[in-house]
Design a protein around this motif. Structure first.
Motif, PDB file in Angstrom:
ATOM      1  N   VAL A   4       2.392   6.278  -3.088  1.00  0.00           N
ATOM      2  CA  VAL A   4       3.431   6.856  -3.764  1.00  0.00           C
ATOM      3  C   VAL A   4       3.105   6.911  -5.201  1.00  0.00           C
ATOM      4  CG1 VAL A   4       6.049   6.948  -4.302  1.00  0.00           C
ATOM      5  CG2 VAL A   4       5.290   6.493  -1.893  1.00  0.00           C
ATOM      6  N   ALA A   5       2.829   5.978  -5.771  1.00  0.00           N
ATOM      7  CA  ALA A   5       2.444   5.955  -7.238  1.00  0.00           C
ATOM      8  C   ALA A   5       1.495   6.899  -7.476  1.00  0.00           C
ATOM      9  CB  ALA A   5       2.109   4.385  -7.628  1.00  0.00           C
ATOM     10  N   ALA A   6       0.480   6.721  -6.594  1.00  0.00           N
ATOM     11  CA  ALA A   6      -0.773   7.743  -6.796  1.00  0.00           C
ATOM     12  C   ALA A   6      -0.492   9.081  -6.692  1.00  0.00           C
ATOM     13  CB  ALA A   6      -1.725   7.592  -5.843  1.00  0.00           C
ATOM     14  N   VAL A   7       0.537   9.470  -5.656  1.00  0.00           N
ATOM     15  CA  VAL A   7       1.008  10.836  -5.632  1.00  0.00           C
ATOM     16  C   VAL A   7       1.765  11.444  -6.832  1.00  0.00           C
ATOM     17  CG1 VAL A   7       2.198  12.471  -4.354  1.00  0.00           C
ATOM     18  CG2 VAL A   7       0.973  10.833  -3.064  1.00  0.00           C
ATOM     19  N   ALA A   8       2.495  10.357  -7.157  1.00  0.00           N
ATOM     20  CA  ALA A   8       3.502  10.645  -8.450  1.00  0.00           C
ATOM     21  C   ALA A   8       2.445  11.073  -9.557  1.00  0.00           C
ATOM     22  CB  ALA A   8       4.255   9.581  -8.564  1.00  0.00           C
ATOM     23  N   ALA A   9       1.580  10.123  -9.993  1.00  0.00           N
ATOM     24  CA  ALA A   9       0.601  10.149 -11.048  1.00  0.00           C
ATOM     25  C   ALA A   9       0.049  11.609 -10.879  1.00  0.00           C
ATOM     26  CB  ALA A   9      -0.408   9.106 -10.990  1.00  0.00           C
ATOM     27  N   GLY A  10      -0.537  11.807  -9.829  1.00  0.00           N
ATOM     28  CA  GLY A  10      -1.213  13.311  -9.732  1.00  0.00           C
ATOM     29  C   GLY A  10      -0.418  14.125  -9.882  1.00  0.00           C
ATOM     30  N   LEU A  38     -14.476   9.216   6.270  1.00  0.00           N
ATOM     31  CA  LEU A  38     -13.495  10.041   5.580  1.00  0.00           C
ATOM     32  C   LEU A  38     -12.554   9.604   4.714  1.00  0.00           C
ATOM     33  CD1 LEU A  38     -12.586  13.086   5.446  1.00  0.00           C
ATOM     34  CD2 LEU A  38     -11.543  12.965   7.552  1.00  0.00           C
ATOM     35  N   ARG A  39     -11.964   8.563   5.651  1.00  0.00           N
ATOM     36  CA  ARG A  39     -10.871   7.518   4.879  1.00  0.00           C
ATOM     37  C   ARG A  39     -11.160   6.916   3.834  1.00  0.00           C
ATOM     38  NH1 ARG A  39      -6.481   7.508   8.211  1.00  0.00           N
ATOM     39  NH2 ARG A  39      -5.496   5.649   7.494  1.00  0.00           N
ATOM     40  N   SER A  40     -12.398   6.429   3.734  1.00  0.00           N
ATOM     41  CA  SER A  40     -13.014   6.024   2.499  1.00  0.00           C
ATOM     42  C   SER A  40     -13.070   6.855   1.366  1.00  0.00           C
ATOM     43  CB  SER A  40     -14.262   5.413   2.654  1.00  0.00           C
ATOM     44  OG  SER A  40     -14.414   4.291   3.481  1.00  0.00           O
ATOM     45  N   TRP A  41     -13.499   8.043   1.698  1.00  0.00           N
ATOM     46  CA  TRP A  41     -13.724   9.233   0.693  1.00  0.00           C
ATOM     47  C   TRP A  41     -12.170   9.442   0.390  1.00  0.00           C
ATOM     48  CZ3 TRP A  41     -11.229  14.123   0.877  1.00  0.00           C
ATOM     49  CH2 TRP A  41     -11.556  14.897  -0.212  1.00  0.00           C
ATOM     50  N   ALA A  42     -11.314   9.570   1.133  1.00  0.00           N
ATOM     51  CA  ALA A  42      -9.680   9.819   0.659  1.00  0.00           C
ATOM     52  C   ALA A  42      -9.245   8.757  -0.100  1.00  0.00           C
ATOM     53  CB  ALA A  42      -9.105   9.920   1.971  1.00  0.00           C
ATOM     54  N   ILE A  43      -9.509   7.514  -0.040  1.00  0.00           N
ATOM     55  CA  ILE A  43      -9.117   6.584  -0.716  1.00  0.00           C
ATOM     56  C   ILE A  43      -9.622   6.585  -2.299  1.00  0.00           C
ATOM     57  CG2 ILE A  43      -9.325   4.045  -1.213  1.00  0.00           C
ATOM     58  CD1 ILE A  43      -9.213   3.881   1.950  1.00  0.00           C
ATOM     59  N   TRP A  51       0.775  -1.447  -0.078  1.00  0.00           N
ATOM     60  CA  TRP A  51      -0.079  -0.016   0.057  1.00  0.00           C
ATOM     61  C   TRP A  51       0.814   1.385   0.112  1.00  0.00           C
ATOM     62  CZ3 TRP A  51       0.180   3.441   3.980  1.00  0.00           C
ATOM     63  CH2 TRP A  51       0.567   3.387   5.038  1.00  0.00           C
ATOM     64  N   LYS A  52       2.205   1.254   0.513  1.00  0.00           N
ATOM     65  CA  LYS A  52       3.016   2.417   0.520  1.00  0.00           C
ATOM     66  C   LYS A  52       3.359   2.630  -0.426  1.00  0.00           C
ATOM     67  CE  LYS A  52       4.823   1.250   5.200  1.00  0.00           C
ATOM     68  NZ  LYS A  52       6.078   1.009   5.999  1.00  0.00           N
ATOM     69  N   PHE A  62      -6.352   0.711  -5.740  1.00  0.00           N
ATOM     70  CA  PHE A  62      -5.923  -0.154  -4.803  1.00  0.00           C
ATOM     71  C   PHE A  62      -6.854  -1.602  -4.640  1.00  0.00           C
ATOM     72  CE2 PHE A  62      -5.686   4.117  -2.706  1.00  0.00           C
ATOM     73  CZ  PHE A  62      -4.197   4.200  -2.761  1.00  0.00           C
ATOM     74  N   THR A  63      -6.178  -2.536  -4.106  1.00  0.00           N
ATOM     75  CA  THR A  63      -6.491  -3.841  -3.999  1.00  0.00           C
ATOM     76  C   THR A  63      -7.337  -3.863  -2.770  1.00  0.00           C
ATOM     77  OG1 THR A  63      -4.770  -4.594  -2.538  1.00  0.00           O
ATOM     78  CG2 THR A  63      -4.468  -5.080  -4.983  1.00  0.00           C
TER      79      THR A  63
END
Length: 91
Positions: free
Chosen positions: A8-14, A59-64, A3-4, A75-76
């Motif tokens: 990181v991949a998600a932030v890089a893509a954004g 809130l965490r579900s929304w963030a995901i 998940w880490k 995410f899996t």
């Protein structure tokens, strides 16, 4: 991919999307949309970095969902569960 790495991949893509848009000045108004997307992505990753609390599942579900949508990386189920129940021990 743990998940880490996914975060990181998600932030890089954004960030890549924002930088790519800024490199093309002819898109003018699109930059504002991408800046808003980047800010949502940044806020979402920040929320997911914090330890989970008993009452913050929605809130965490929304963030995901935001990270998945804005980054294009899904995410899996295992990664999603880990992000929902993140404890204070990890970074």
């Amino acid at each position: 991919m743990d998940w880490k790495s996914a975060v990181v991949a998600a932030v890089a893509a954004g960030l890549g999307a924002v930088i790519g848009t800024l490199a093309v000045p002819s898109l003018g108004g699109v930059v504002v949309d991408h800046q808003a997307d980047a800010k949502l992505l940044e806020m979402s990753v920040g929320m997911l970095r914090e330890p989970a609390k008993a009452d913050d599942d929605p809130l965490r579900s929304w963030a995901i969902k935001v990270v998945e949508k804005k980054s294009g990386v899904a995410f899996t189920d295992q990664q999603r569960a880990a992000l929902l129940k993140r404890t204070s021990g990890g970074r």
